[in-house]
Design a protein around this motif. Structure first.
Motif, short mmCIF file in Angstrom:
data_model
loop_
_atom_site.label_atom_id
_atom_site.label_comp_id
_atom_site.label_asym_id
_atom_site.label_seq_id
_atom_site.Cartn_x
_atom_site.Cartn_y
_atom_site.Cartn_z
N ASP A 210 41.39 53.63 19.60
CA ASP A 210 41.22 52.82 18.57
C ASP A 210 41.78 53.67 17.20
N ILE A 211 41.39 54.89 17.13
CA ILE A 211 41.71 55.76 16.64
C ILE A 211 42.60 55.48 15.44
N ARG A 212 43.84 54.45 16.26
CA ARG A 212 45.27 54.68 15.74
C ARG A 212 44.65 53.88 14.71
N ALA A 213 44.39 52.55 15.05
CA ALA A 213 43.98 51.56 13.89
C ALA A 213 43.65 52.07 12.58
N VAL A 214 43.01 53.48 12.07
CA VAL A 214 42.52 53.97 10.67
C VAL A 214 42.69 54.91 10.21
N GLN A 215 44.44 55.04 11.03
CA GLN A 215 45.63 56.31 10.87
C GLN A 215 47.00 55.45 10.67
N PRO A 216 47.04 55.83 9.36
CA PRO A 216 48.85 54.96 8.84
C PRO A 216 49.90 54.55 9.60
N TYR A 217 50.40 53.78 9.51
CA TYR A 217 51.38 53.05 10.97
C TYR A 217 52.73 54.46 10.56
N SER A 218 52.71 54.41 11.96
CA SER A 218 54.32 55.03 12.35
C SER A 218 54.44 54.76 14.06
N ALA A 219 55.86 53.96 13.66
CA ALA A 219 56.04 53.30 14.93
C ALA A 219 57.06 54.97 15.83
N LEU B 52 57.29 64.30 25.65
CA LEU B 52 56.91 62.61 26.34
C LEU B 52 57.60 63.68 27.79
N LYS B 53 57.95 63.11 28.87
CA LYS B 53 58.76 62.95 30.25
C LYS B 53 59.59 62.64 29.85
N GLU B 54 61.08 63.15 30.80
CA GLU B 54 61.79 62.59 30.81
C GLU B 54 62.23 61.14 31.09
N GLY B 55 62.83 60.07 30.36
CA GLY B 55 63.06 58.99 30.16
C GLY B 55 61.79 58.10 29.73
N GLN B 56 60.94 58.98 29.35
CA GLN B 56 59.77 57.80 28.76
C GLN B 56 60.24 58.07 27.40
N GLU B 57 59.59 56.25 27.13
CA GLU B 57 59.44 55.38 25.51
C GLU B 57 58.45 55.97 25.11
N ILE B 58 58.22 55.94 23.51
CA ILE B 58 57.59 56.57 22.88
C ILE B 58 56.78 55.58 22.06
N ARG B 59 55.44 55.62 22.64
CA ARG B 59 54.54 54.04 22.33
C ARG B 59 53.81 55.05 21.39
N ARG B 60 53.36 54.18 19.79
CA ARG B 60 52.93 54.67 19.59
C ARG B 60 51.20 54.83 19.77
N VAL B 61 50.58 56.05 19.44
CA VAL B 61 49.26 56.27 20.22
C VAL B 61 48.47 56.70 18.90
N ALA B 62 47.46 57.37 19.04
CA ALA B 62 46.89 57.41 17.63
C ALA B 62 47.06 59.31 18.49
N GLN B 63 46.96 59.87 16.86
CA GLN B 63 47.20 61.20 16.64
C GLN B 63 46.10 62.13 16.75
N VAL B 64 46.05 62.57 17.46
CA VAL B 64 44.60 63.63 17.35
C VAL B 64 44.79 64.96 16.97
N ASP B 65 44.57 65.97 16.70
CA ASP B 65 44.08 67.77 16.38
C ASP B 65 42.87 68.05 17.23
N TRP B 66 42.70 68.48 18.31
CA TRP B 66 42.13 68.69 19.15
C TRP B 66 41.09 69.99 19.09
N LYS B 67 39.52 69.81 18.49
CA LYS B 67 39.10 71.50 18.01
C LYS B 67 38.37 71.35 19.16
N ILE B 68 38.13 72.46 20.17
CA ILE B 68 37.10 72.96 20.62
C ILE B 68 36.23 73.63 20.29
N ILE B 69 34.53 73.20 20.39
CA ILE B 69 33.70 73.98 20.03
C ILE B 69 32.42 73.85 21.11
#
Lengths: 260, 260
Positions: free
Chosen positions: B126-135, B166-183
């Motif tokens: 649900d992070i996507r719920a506080v991110q700007p919309y982009s299909a 995306l894998k071959e044939g996989q459709e774009i689905r709107r999901v949260a966009q995250v930049d993972w940072k290891i601590i």
């Protein structure tokens, strides 16, 4: 099965027979849309704003993840009810608070999953919230019916709901108790959940993913199909006149197409 | 950093400096306890029943999963705010609806995870719920700071939030966009999130599991530690007088012990 439909704006009349309770009719991100509220337009969105202030039964704009509860009463004479839940999405706990209390639902007897996306399964951790309390997990498990593909996904999302033995040194933590039941992705492979027979209805959820709808009921034939983008012809045949018999009720929740 | 604490029963006054907003102070199953509501005692539970009817800011008995929002204003003169979220549990979306609207929080700039249990990470979808919309998911990703152990768990729970191609044939689905940072799980390995320095504070969450608390702030030294059952001596040293300096504020959320 004779059905009475109840939903988010009903008056809470409790039927003595079977009924269908729509726990959620929203999209995967649910309504209200949080962006409408935290970055409001001017004037503010007239769908999402009222959703914050109205009580559940007067609030058609507060829509949780798609989910159906079948309140199944096989014989009206004995008034014995079974509660069959289709899908346990991200908003499951909230749906229990909003609708189980309103419709006086005391428990969940069995669960059926349409697919393994977040809006259909991510509430599984909260099944324990409708199970009797036991710090040592010593309770009867709730049967959950799902495909082998969904089982593999759920197993990595919720390993502690699948694992039966603790590892050396691992502490007991209270978790939902589940009895996993594998079902087939085929219209002619029915299964029985809490005394009610269900026929799987494979449908396309995007062209790269198969989800299941379900056909159930004898006196009243109901097809429940959520998150669908296209009917395969074999499934269309089953629910059409030319299939096993005319439907009394088709419940259809469609997937929107992203414009490119 | 000078802090003003705001919580579930504050009056919504917006500070111009930094502040701490308690988005949740509940247990992993949150309050109200659903069993108290769907199988009520006689008389009904006087903690859980009132929680259903009161509005959020007058409702101390409605407690979502433990989570803190740091509203960080480095220089009061420029009034530039950053919003740093600690933990994104099962009830995250509901917490946005209840508290982001109340405290006028417009976004989340970065996220820190204490551990990878459901009550700390299951809202990541649900992070996507506080991110700007982009299909097409063409937006700036939100940095999420977490240990390698948590990363491995999140990767199997949310593969679509980690996978870049995306894998071959996989459709774009709107999901949260995250930049993972290891601590690192070490007190002497600080990291900076949205301009604020954090020192990890490893603590025991049961004897078989390490979770992280965090020490932050310069003018006002704050330690935030959730879901703890025991302090390792090395961590106790860091937050005590004998460590790097006296704390101004210790926020402690303790894990209960199951009696056998």
């Amino acid at each position: 099965m004779e059905t009475v439909m109840q939903n988010e704006t009903d008056n809470g009349v409790v039927s003595t027979g079977s009924s269908l309770i729509f726990l959620g009719t929203g999209c995967s991100s649910a309504l209200p849309n949080t962006l409408c509220l935290i970055r409001p337009s001017d004037p503010p969105c007239n769908v999402c704003y009222p959703a914050l202030s109205l009580p559940p039964h007067l609030n058609p704009n507060y829509r949780c993840n798609t989910s159906l509860l079948i309140d199944y009463c096989e014989n009206q004479s004995d008034d014995k009810h079974s509660y069959i839940l289709i899908d346990v999405g991200k908003t499951f706990r909230e749906q229990v608070l909003r609708w189980f209390t309103f419709h006086k639902i005391p428990r969940v007897d069995s669960i059926i999953l349409t697919h393994e996306h977040a809006d259909a399964v991510l509430g599984l951790d909260d099944i324990r919230a409708v199970q009797p309390y036991s710090a040592t997990n010593d309770i009867d498990p709730t049967p959950v019916y799902l495909t082998q593909f969904a089982m593999e996904s759920v197993s990595v999302k919720f390993p502690y709901l699948v694992r039966k033995k603790l590892k050396e040194g691992q502490e007991i933590r209270r978790v939902a108790q589940v009895d996993w039941k594998i079902i087939e992705e085929q219209c002619d492979k029915p299964f029985v959940a809490s005394g009610l027979k269900f026929f799987p209805l494979p449908v396309m959820h995007g062209e790269d993913y198969v989800s299941l709808g379900f056909l159930f009921g004898e006196k009243c034939r109901v097809a429940y199909i959520s998150d669908i983008s296209r009917f395969p012809s074999s499934t269309e045949y089953v629910i059409s006149k030319s299939g096993a018999g005319q439907l009394d009720l088709l419940i259809l929740d469609t997937l929107y197409k992203v414009s490119k």
